[in-house]
Design an enzyme around this catalytic site. Sequence first.
Site, PDB file in Angstrom:
ATOM      1  N   SER A 119       0.838  -1.205   0.000  1.00 18.26           N
ATOM      2  CA  SER A 119       0.000   0.000   0.000  1.00 18.26           C
ATOM      3  C   SER A 119       0.877   1.260   0.000  1.00 18.26           C
ATOM      4  O   SER A 119       1.531   1.539  -0.992  1.00 18.26           O
ATOM      5  CB  SER A 119      -0.978  -0.043   1.177  1.00 18.26           C
ATOM      6  OG  SER A 119      -1.997   0.911   1.026  1.00 18.26           O
ATOM      7  N   HIS A 160      -5.358  -0.885  -3.741  1.00 20.29           N
ATOM      8  CA  HIS A 160      -6.770  -1.098  -3.357  1.00 20.29           C
ATOM      9  C   HIS A 160      -7.743  -0.703  -4.468  1.00 20.29           C
ATOM     10  O   HIS A 160      -8.872  -0.305  -4.198  1.00 20.29           O
ATOM     11  CB  HIS A 160      -7.116  -0.330  -2.067  1.00 20.29           C
ATOM     12  CG  HIS A 160      -6.092  -0.475  -0.989  1.00 20.29           C
ATOM     13  ND1 HIS A 160      -5.813  -1.689  -0.398  1.00 20.29           N
ATOM     14  CD2 HIS A 160      -5.267   0.439  -0.405  1.00 20.29           C
ATOM     15  CE1 HIS A 160      -4.858  -1.499   0.513  1.00 20.29           C
ATOM     16  NE2 HIS A 160      -4.507  -0.233   0.520  1.00 20.29           N
TER      17      HIS A 160
END
Length: 209
Positions: A119, A160
């Site tokens: 991330s 994501h």
Amino acid sequence: MKNLFLTSSFKDVVPLFTEFESNLQGKTVTFIPTASTVEEVVFYVEAGKKALEKLGLFVVELDVATESLDHIAATLRKNDFIYVTGGNTFFLLQELKRTGADKLILEEIAAGKLYIGESAGAVITSPNIAYIQSMDSPKKAEQLTNYDALNLVDFCTLPHYNNIPFKKITQKIVADYTKSLKMHPISNHEAILVRDEEVITKLANGKTD
């Protein structure tokens, strides 16, 4: 030899990681959770740690925001891999630059050390992180004077992608930046594998795109 494994959610792409790097048993990982220390939702930190330990790796935690440069340097050099977790990308970049850890990480990667970015840890490999402002708050990094990042790759990883609760915002980021930046959106079940200049995006069930 540049070796990067970039992901949205490490625990969801472990099979891709073991394909990418099979020599794991007994190796050590410098685990940098710094981006998560200013966030309320941090379950992914423990999930990432457990996933690494299940692979037979020894996890050595290093919060660059609270350690001296000497300790950061010794830890990064001593261990076999570098793992940077998710959280606030701007705070992470601020602390890497403030401490000089950014340069040390780049040196280790240039020497061939495997870098795992999850991330925020994947986003900072981009040339600049301004594109992630609508997902992460720059207000958590008031000392950060510019958004120039590690510049390890010529593209911008967007983690994501199409995953709840980021479905709408990730679609908007792609729409806003796709013409001006080289965007590489990845879902929680995808990873970007980088070996030198070769870049491959893989889905955890074995498909490539």
